[in-house]
Design an enzyme around this catalytic site. Structure first.
Site, mmCIF file in Angstrom:
data_model
loop_
_atom_site.group_PDB
_atom_site.id
_atom_site.type_symbol
_atom_site.label_atom_id
_atom_site.label_comp_id
_atom_site.label_asym_id
_atom_site.label_seq_id
_atom_site.Cartn_x
_atom_site.Cartn_y
_atom_site.Cartn_z
ATOM 1 N N TYR A 15 39.883 -23.520 -21.961
ATOM 2 C CA TYR A 15 39.467 -23.112 -20.410
ATOM 3 C C TYR A 15 40.774 -23.696 -19.171
ATOM 4 O O TYR A 15 41.521 -24.563 -19.550
ATOM 5 C CB TYR A 15 38.624 -24.302 -20.158
ATOM 6 C CG TYR A 15 37.748 -24.895 -18.392
ATOM 7 C CD1 TYR A 15 37.141 -22.615 -18.036
ATOM 8 C CD2 TYR A 15 37.627 -25.463 -17.865
ATOM 9 C CE1 TYR A 15 36.871 -23.379 -16.648
ATOM 10 C CE2 TYR A 15 37.903 -25.611 -16.769
ATOM 11 C CZ TYR A 15 37.175 -24.605 -16.158
ATOM 12 O OH TYR A 15 36.742 -24.995 -14.773
ATOM 13 N N TYR A 169 25.564 -27.983 -18.690
ATOM 14 C CA TYR A 169 27.024 -28.320 -19.060
ATOM 15 C C TYR A 169 26.832 -29.684 -18.017
ATOM 16 O O TYR A 169 26.862 -31.332 -18.411
ATOM 17 C CB TYR A 169 27.798 -27.801 -19.288
ATOM 18 C CG TYR A 169 29.378 -28.456 -19.149
ATOM 19 C CD1 TYR A 169 29.896 -28.975 -20.376
ATOM 20 C CD2 TYR A 169 30.502 -29.071 -17.693
ATOM 21 C CE1 TYR A 169 30.844 -30.226 -20.495
ATOM 22 C CE2 TYR A 169 31.248 -29.657 -18.291
ATOM 23 C CZ TYR A 169 31.666 -29.871 -19.559
ATOM 24 O OH TYR A 169 32.422 -31.131 -19.826
ATOM 25 N N HIS A 170 26.969 -29.281 -17.149
ATOM 26 C CA HIS A 170 27.329 -30.353 -15.791
ATOM 27 C C HIS A 170 26.041 -31.348 -15.338
ATOM 28 O O HIS A 170 26.887 -32.212 -14.890
ATOM 29 C CB HIS A 170 27.975 -29.713 -15.048
ATOM 30 C CG HIS A 170 28.988 -28.881 -15.034
ATOM 31 N ND1 HIS A 170 28.662 -27.147 -14.846
ATOM 32 C CD2 HIS A 170 30.623 -29.051 -14.759
ATOM 33 C CE1 HIS A 170 30.076 -27.147 -15.154
ATOM 34 N NE2 HIS A 170 30.936 -27.881 -14.794
ATOM 35 N N LYS A 533 34.171 -39.276 0.020
ATOM 36 C CA LYS A 533 34.370 -37.960 -1.269
ATOM 37 C C LYS A 533 34.906 -37.057 -0.256
ATOM 38 O O LYS A 533 35.209 -35.598 0.813
ATOM 39 C CB LYS A 533 33.394 -36.917 -2.192
ATOM 40 C CG LYS A 533 32.187 -38.453 -2.841
ATOM 41 C CD LYS A 533 33.261 -38.232 -4.002
ATOM 42 C CE LYS A 533 33.266 -36.221 -4.982
ATOM 43 N NZ LYS A 533 34.467 -36.590 -5.767
ATOM 44 N N ASP A 537 36.657 -31.719 -4.744
ATOM 45 C CA ASP A 537 35.629 -32.066 -5.414
ATOM 46 C C ASP A 537 34.678 -32.071 -5.164
ATOM 47 O O ASP A 537 34.165 -33.043 -4.166
ATOM 48 C CB ASP A 537 37.006 -33.190 -5.634
ATOM 49 C CG ASP A 537 35.829 -34.122 -6.905
ATOM 50 O OD1 ASP A 537 35.553 -33.751 -7.240
ATOM 51 O OD2 ASP A 537 36.385 -35.287 -6.632
ATOM 52 N N HIS A 539 32.320 -33.439 -8.015
ATOM 53 C CA HIS A 539 32.069 -34.313 -8.861
ATOM 54 C C HIS A 539 31.839 -35.545 -8.207
ATOM 55 O O HIS A 539 32.900 -36.419 -7.906
ATOM 56 C CB HIS A 539 33.159 -34.352 -9.870
ATOM 57 C CG HIS A 539 33.399 -33.396 -10.573
ATOM 58 N ND1 HIS A 539 34.147 -32.487 -10.266
ATOM 59 C CD2 HIS A 539 32.278 -32.521 -11.987
ATOM 60 C CE1 HIS A 539 34.276 -30.907 -11.567
ATOM 61 N NE2 HIS A 539 33.289 -31.541 -11.962
#
Length: 660
Positions: A15, A169-170, A533, A537, A539
């Site tokens: 990746y 995945y996340h 935040k 981003d 996450h």
């Protein structure tokens, strides 16, 4: 030697993408020369969320977590000297997937490639973005419409392309249990397939073939037996759903096709060399069981908890795959778990629990309803809280973090570069100048006409792909495409999952609560903690856990979710009258964003409000942050959240005393 014919290896990827299209192109060609068999493109956050480099929200984010692709010229440079007709390309892109695929098609057309021969995947799972990764743009309904448009268009024009990659995945990165990972991903997949059927865009007789192009992208963690069982459960449940719910008779069309990147959540900053063993074990979980083997694998690098990996670090992960595929006899045998009573029992247990969770989501009205109500997000925040509490309390051992912490200095991270790659500061201003030049060089009338047709297609319900391809060829930018559709569809702010999340506190929580009460008494009101935040981003897992733990320690918490400008954070601090501001930034953009927040705090008379920062922050950067006035910096090594809370209370007490 067995009598089973040796299987072909999975597609081997890394990746990659950063800084500029030209730099990323050089990296891709280097990796392909080293034996990589497919590309996996990482885009930067402005590209993923539909902004140009000169947008205020792009500040500090350009080229940081991936490659910036603002227009056809960038996409052209990204794939220079790479024949797309012979390449298998995976693009991790969701909200703006239709646009990036359009740019890819435009470049393929320039190369003279046959669209029907183009082979690859766009991730395009928007539901998990609302839950974990945060690069959503539009509300759920129009987002699903864009996904359906892509599926219908690629089915007719690019039959080898996977237009949607259901991404669990996340979910695991956000704290999902194996059962939640199974159920939430499969609920997303059924939501997409139901939308495909309802749209009528694909003829009934051809529906099974279109379903056969839907793939998955999963995660594998360290609980090895459970992860193998999870993948076998995925394959069996998918087969079951496609036959029972959609009547798909052909077993080939019901095959669970998936790619994988193994768990980045478990990579550790302390003793980072231990991550090599973790990555290898996690890879085994998705290649060892032949009946549930991944079609494509990409591995993180050992040092991704420290920062951006260098080409050499990526090569190490590439070689791990090649050694597994070509030096072992793994591909010479059938499934070694067939007939195992232990494995069968574990798979059956996971399937039963996943079916129950799927039924619960179905009763709510499906995946979108479970997102909009906040149910899924709240469940993930609570699971992640329990996971972190297990690490803090020592029930879950993480070698080098909460046990066996004595260590020798690592020579791998001892160089002048600190063992990581950093994106130069000049990348962003150069990208801003470049996009201004691009806008001046194109045919303004052609751009205006293309954008008008794009908006009309969105309003009228026409398939978005053809107008997007025309716009790409006319020179429309990523930000202009995003802005045009925002005007039609609006924007969305997903539930944070924090408000009603149950806590699983660990550590000296009572002592911290007592400190909060004592300091609050001195202040004359309860300590108020703004968790922010800044930037793009998305996450948010760390910020959510900080917010939950601060609330559990007795503080009043202000947390408004992701994607805020520094000015918005400063304004919130001013209006809410907070005692401390905590900034969470994992994209590498901490220096420019924190500088802007600190400047805004000073200009608004908030010098006496301490600012603390958390993220993947190298030691040199941490010192720079402290030099501009940041009170404390926390990185992944600071896993004891209750200790962080105690530290924050001490900082507030000290700063308030100094200001008195």
């Amino acid at each position: 030697m067995s009598d089973v014919k040796r299987d072909k290896p999975w597609i081997i990827r890394t990746y990659a993408g950063h800084s500029t299209a030209a730099a990323s192109n050089a990296l891709y060609r280097s990796n392909l020369a080293k034996g990589q068999t497919g590309l996996s493109v990482a885009f930067d956050l402005p590209t993923q969320t539909g902004y140009d480099p000169d947008d205020a929200l792009s500040r500090g984010e350009v080229g940081k977590v991936g490659v910036p692709v603002s227009h056809l010229g960038d996409m052209r440079a990204l794939f220079n000297d790479i024949p797309l007709e012979r390449m298998n390309t995976s693009m991790t892109i969701n909200a703006t997937a239709a646009w990036l695929l359009s740019l890819y098609i435009a470049v393929a057309d320039e190369q003279g490639a046959d669209r029907a021969a183009l082979n690859g995947t766009t991730q395009n799972d928007i539901i998990k973005e609302y839950l974990s990764r945060g690069t959503y743009v539009f509300p759920p309904a129009p987002s699903m419409r864009l996904t359906t448009d892509m599926i219908a268009w690629t089915y007719q024009n690019m039959p080898k392309w996977n237009p949607m990659n259901v991404c669990s995945y996340h979910l695991q990165e956000a704290g999902a249990t194996p059962v939640q990972e199974l159920a939430f991903a499969l609920a997303t997949a059924t939501c997409v397939l139901d939308g495909m059927k309802a749209s009528g865009a694909i003829p009934e007789a051809e529906f099974p073939a279109a379903v056969g192009r839907i793939s998955f992208f999963v995660n594998a963690g360290m609980r090895f037996i459970t992860e193998v069982a999870k993948m076998r459960a995925f394959t069996e449940l998918w087969d079951e759903i496609l036959e029972a719910r959609y009547g798909i008779a052909d077993p080939k069309m019901r095959r669970f096709r998936y790619g994988v990147q193994v768990n980045s959540l478990g990579l550790t900053e302390p003793q980072p060399e231990n991550n090599v063993a973790r990555i290898l074990i996690e890879m085994l979980a998705v290649v060892l069981s032949k009946n549930a083997r991944a079609r494509a694998v990409q591995l993180p690098a050992w040092n991704e908890a420290l920062g951006l990996p260098r080409p050499w670090d990526q090569q190490w992960s590439l070689r791990m795959q090649q050694i597994m595929a070509f030096e072992t006899d793994l591909l010479e045998y059938g499934d070694i778990f067939d007939g195992s009573t232990v494995m069968t029992a574990k798979v059956d247990a996971l399937k039963d629990e996943a079916r129950a969770e799927l039924a619960r989501i179905e009763e709510m009205g499906g995946a979108i309803a479970a997102v909009e109500s906040g149910y899924m997000k709240r469940a993930l925040v609570e699971s992640n809280t329990r996971r972190l509490a297990g690490i803090e309390g020592g029930e879950q051992i993480v070698v080098g973090v909460n046990k066996f912490v004595e260590t020798e200095p690592s020579p791998l991270a001892a160089g002048a570069d600190g063992g990581i790659l950093t994106v130069p500061e000049h990348v962003e201003p150069e990208a801003i100048e470049a996009i201004k030049a691009w806008r001046e060089s194109r045919d303004a009338k052609a751009v205006e006409k293309a954008l008008a047709d794009l908006r009309s297609a969105a309003i009228e319900g026409r398939n978005i792909m053809e107008p997007s391809i025309v716009a790409a060829k006319a020179g429309v930018t990523t930000g202009e495409w995003g802005r045009a559709l925002r005007e039609v569809f609006g924007e969305f702010r997903a539930p944070t999952g924090v408000g009603a999340a149950a806590s699983a506190s660990a550590g000296e929580i009572e002592a911290v609560r007592a400190s909060v009460e004592a300091v609050s008494d001195k202040l004359g009101r309860r300590i108020k903690f703004l968790v922010g935040k800044p930037g793009l981003d998305g996450h948010s897992n760390g910020a959510e856990q900080i917010a939950v733990r601060a609330r559990d320690c007795g503080m009043e918490v202000v947390y408004e979710g992701i994607r805020l400008t520094p000015a918005e954070i400063v304004n919130a601090a001013l209006e809410e009258g907070v005692h401390v501001v905590g900034l969470s930034i994992l994209s590498g953009s901490h220096l420019p964003l924190v500088r802007e927040v600190m400047k805004g705090m000073r200009e608004n008379g908030l010098d006496d409000v301490p600012v603390v920062v958390g993220g993947i922050i190298p030691p040199d950067d941490a010192e720079q942050l402290k030099a501009i006035g940041v009170a404390a910096v926390y990185t992944p090594k600071d896993f004891q959240l209750t200790d962080i809370m105690a530290d924050v209370v001490r900082i507030v007490d000290r700063m308030s005393a100094a200001a008195a």
